[in-house]
Design a protein around this motif. Structure first.
Motif, short mmCIF file in Angstrom:
data_model
loop_
_atom_site.label_atom_id
_atom_site.label_comp_id
_atom_site.label_asym_id
_atom_site.label_seq_id
_atom_site.Cartn_x
_atom_site.Cartn_y
_atom_site.Cartn_z
N VAL A 220 0.47 -56.96 42.12
CA VAL A 220 0.22 -58.40 42.15
C VAL A 220 0.66 -58.93 43.51
N LEU A 221 -0.23 -59.65 44.16
CA LEU A 221 0.09 -60.34 45.41
C LEU A 221 0.07 -61.83 45.10
N PRO A 222 1.25 -62.43 44.88
CA PRO A 222 1.32 -63.82 44.45
C PRO A 222 1.32 -64.79 45.64
N ALA A 223 0.97 -66.02 45.35
CA ALA A 223 1.08 -67.06 46.38
C ALA A 223 2.52 -67.48 46.59
N ASP A 230 3.07 -51.55 42.55
CA ASP A 230 3.22 -50.52 41.52
C ASP A 230 3.90 -51.09 40.27
N GLY A 231 3.29 -50.80 39.12
CA GLY A 231 3.86 -51.19 37.84
C GLY A 231 3.88 -52.67 37.56
N ALA A 232 3.01 -53.43 38.22
CA ALA A 232 3.07 -54.89 38.09
C ALA A 232 2.74 -55.37 36.68
N LYS A 233 1.77 -54.73 36.02
CA LYS A 233 1.43 -55.20 34.67
C LYS A 233 2.63 -55.06 33.74
N ASP A 234 3.33 -53.95 33.82
CA ASP A 234 4.51 -53.78 32.98
C ASP A 234 5.59 -54.80 33.31
#
Length: 246
Positions: A220-223, A230-234
């Protein structure tokens, strides 16, 4: 150049966080004493550059951007962002893209339709829109105003987020003293978070938030906040599954 456009504010350097994906962090000032950080994502595809969550860079920053390629498109995901889109439209004649139903209105209360829009995107995006990036897909969170998540297919899936997904584990040098106090008190300064301001303003349903987990992504690259590689969904699963409504 239109001198009424917001000026460049202090920012860092463009950093390649994944192959051909760059991020830069800088400041945004919402009131004389209220400032905090934000990020711009730059996607390089061949010689083309697509900016997401645009942030005006200073002249050295623009030189570094130009060294990467040619800016052709600017994508706006969050209804509360976009003040620097007109700058890049003016400087590069870039094509601008915004989520359909998300007008450019000044201030936080963009839900007020009586406030006149100050800019109009070239393309009003839906989930069916063919985007200017190979294999990219827009996921629209059906809120008012609507919010977009942009999924890039590389490396297991990259989500570029506006205000919905944030990762402000701590404050940084772009926060003013008042910004630090206010954002901590309002629940913004947490890792792997749903944006509190977005939740309060857009009032997403439980179903809309849970649907984020149906997307395939590893990063995920957030604003707002640090990239999650790596492992962002978890990492985001806990807060998404715990969401019980606005």
């Amino acid at each position: 150049m239109n001198t009424t456009m917001p000026p460049a504010l202090p920012h860092g350097e463009l950093t390649e966080v994944l192959p051909d994906l760059f991020c830069v962090t800088g400041g945004v000032k919402m009131a004389p004493l209220l400032a905090f950080s934000r990020n711009m994502t730059v996607v390089r595809e061949g010689d083309r550059l697509v900016l997401i969550n645009s942030m005006r860079l200073d002249e050295p920053g623009l030189a570094a951007l130009d060294a990467l390629g040619t800016v052709t498109d600017v994508i706006r995901l969050a209804a509360f962002h976009g003040m620097d889109d007109p700058f890049y439209k003016d400087r590069y004649d870039a094509k601008t893209w915004a989520v359909e139903g998300s007008a450019y209105r000044r201030g936080f209360d963009v839900t007020k339709e009586s406030v006149e829009p100050y800019f109009e995107a070239d393309v009003a995006m839906t989930e069916q829109t063919e985007l200017p990036l190979s294999g990219a897909r827009l996921h629209v969170l059906p809120t008012r105003p609507p919010e977009g998540l942009l999924r890039l297919p590389s490396r297991g899936g990259v989500l570029v987020a506006g205000d919905a997904l944030q990762n402000w584990a701590t404050t940084d040098r772009y926060f003013s003293f008042a910004g630090k106090l206010m954002m901590k008190a309002m629940g913004f300064i947490k890792p792997h978070n749903l944006g509190p301001g977005w939740v309060r303003a857009a009032k997403p349903t439980v179903e809309a938030v849970r649907a984020i987990l149906d997307l395939e992504f590893e990063h995920v690259l957030p604003a707002h906040g640090e990239p999650v590689i790596d492992g962002a969904k978890d990492e985001f699963r806990r807060v998404i599954e715990a969401y019980a409504g606005p």
